[in-house]
Design a protein around this motif. Structure first.
Motif, PDB file in Angstrom:
ATOM      1  N   ARG A   1       0.861  -1.197   0.000  1.00  0.00           N
ATOM      2  CA  ARG A   1       0.000   0.000   0.000  1.00  0.00           C
ATOM      3  C   ARG A   1       0.893   1.242   0.000  1.00  0.00           C
ATOM      4  O   ARG A   1       1.913   1.284   0.689  1.00  0.00           O
ATOM      5  CB  ARG A   1      -0.915   0.012   1.222  1.00  0.00           C
ATOM      6  N   CYS A   2       0.465   2.237  -0.765  1.00  0.00           N
ATOM      7  CA  CYS A   2       1.312   3.413  -0.964  1.00  0.00           C
ATOM      8  C   CYS A   2       0.447   4.665  -0.874  1.00  0.00           C
ATOM      9  O   CYS A   2      -0.647   4.706  -1.455  1.00  0.00           O
ATOM     10  CB  CYS A   2       1.933   3.298  -2.358  1.00  0.00           C
ATOM     11  N   PRO A   3       0.902   5.697  -0.155  1.00  0.00           N
ATOM     12  CA  PRO A   3       0.131   6.937  -0.103  1.00  0.00           C
ATOM     13  C   PRO A   3      -0.062   7.503  -1.515  1.00  0.00           C
ATOM     14  O   PRO A   3       0.827   7.398  -2.359  1.00  0.00           O
ATOM     15  CB  PRO A   3       1.015   7.881   0.723  1.00  0.00           C
ATOM     16  N   ARG A   4      -1.240   8.082  -1.762  1.00  0.00           N
ATOM     17  CA  ARG A   4      -1.598   8.517  -3.109  1.00  0.00           C
ATOM     18  C   ARG A   4      -0.600   9.540  -3.675  1.00  0.00           C
ATOM     19  O   ARG A   4      -0.315   9.547  -4.863  1.00  0.00           O
ATOM     20  CB  ARG A   4      -3.027   9.084  -3.115  1.00  0.00           C
ATOM     21  N   ASP A   5      -0.030  10.382  -2.810  1.00  0.00           N
ATOM     22  CA  ASP A   5       0.886  11.404  -3.348  1.00  0.00           C
ATOM     23  C   ASP A   5       2.238  10.807  -3.785  1.00  0.00           C
ATOM     24  O   ASP A   5       3.054  11.508  -4.354  1.00  0.00           O
ATOM     25  CB  ASP A   5       1.087  12.534  -2.331  1.00  0.00           C
TER      26      ASP A   5
END
Ligand code: G1P
Length: 284
Positions: free
Chosen positions: A155-159
């Motif tokens: 999972r990766c932050p959208r920014d």
């Protein structure tokens, strides 16, 4: 196979002459961590794709009997044994990627050395894994169960998502069916927050697709683009793995990774912690 042909432009000027895979993390070069993970995952042969001028990688993994003898004669048998182990870590073949045309092209350069029968593990040495079981072992387990191409997902932050390949998934995980993939999407176009990280098990249909894949994102031949066909025909799974992945591809991330690795190291950690405490006490 291990793609190590990149120019290291995100890590200049340190990597002007030094291959970025050879920058030390703790007491060994970054790429050694990756190859040790492969060995711990049951892999005993690897093809490393380098570029012209990156001979230090091969030199590091070539046995050096005279250095071993010198260390033994000087009474440092422990280091002699460690140096010998590096030279015999696994069976290595080196292939040169003559032009920096992208990750997909690097994988294709290794194809003639990999055979056409079995699935191939791909390990990007910019990503160091810490945890148990080793990340490649987690992916190999999913491949044995499904016979599919397998991607490591996190999972990766959208920014930050546009730095990665991103998967469209079905199911609940941690092993997902991957129905599509896209390379470096704009944040608003990302189909999920599951980013593809630097480990893959590729089946032969991906190699066949690579042979006809043209330039994609950034004008490079992208591995993600070659995986798309297999994903759309239901032949790809993704593993939201357990454990930690530490980046060493840029100066900032390398510094942070070194701090984390050395901090936890039983031999190197105490000196670092003492020095940090001194600096804090001095207010500098
Ligand atoms: C490569 C892949 C990308 C993946 C990433 C993981 O990108 O093309 O799909 O998410 O590695 O680190 P690169 O980092 O080479 O730009």
């Amino acid at each position: 196979m291990v793609p190590a042909g990149g120019l290291g432009t995100r890590f200049l000027p340190a990597t002007k002459a030094l291959p970025k895979e050879m920058v030390p993390v703790g007491d060994r070069p970054a790429i050694q961590w990756g190859l040790e993970e492969a060995v711990a995952s049951g892999i005993h042969r690897a093809v490393i794709v380098t570029a012209p001028g990156k001979d230090l990688i091969r030199a590091h993994f070539t046995p050096d009997p005279s250095l071993e003898s010198l260390l033994s004669e000087r009474g440092n048998q422990e280091m002699a044994d460690r140096v010998r182990a590096i030279g015999h870590l696994l069976d290595l073949e080196f292939v040169e990627q003559l032009q920096p045309l992208g990750l997909g092209h690097a994988v294709l350069c290794a194809a003639p050395s990999l055979g056409t029968e079995e699935a191939v593990a791909v390990l990007l040495p910019d990503d160091l894994f810490s945890g148990s079981p080793p990340l490649l072992a987690q992916l190999l387990q999913a491949h044995t169960a499904t016979r599919c191409t397998v991607l490591a997902l996190r999972r990766c932050p959208r920014d930050q998502i546009s730095r990665y390949g991103v998967a469209t998934v079905e199911g609940d995980g941690p092993v997902f069916k991957v129905s599509d993939v896209v390379e470096k999407p704009a944040p608003e176009d990302a189909p999920s927050d599951l980013a593809i990280m630097g480990r893959y098990i590729l089946t032969q249909d991906v190699f066949r697709a690579l042979a006809t894949t043209g330039p994609g994102a950034l004008g490079e031949i992208q591995l993600t683009d070659a995986i798309r066909g297999a994903a759309r025909s239901g032949q790809v799974v993704g593993v939201e793995f357990s454990g930690e992945l530490l980046d060493v591809g840029t100066l900032d991330s390398w510094l942070a990774t070194n701090a984390a690795v050395v901090w936890r190291d039983p031999e190197l950690g105490p000196a670092l912690r003492a020095r940090v405490a001194e600096l804090e006490a001095a207010g500098s």
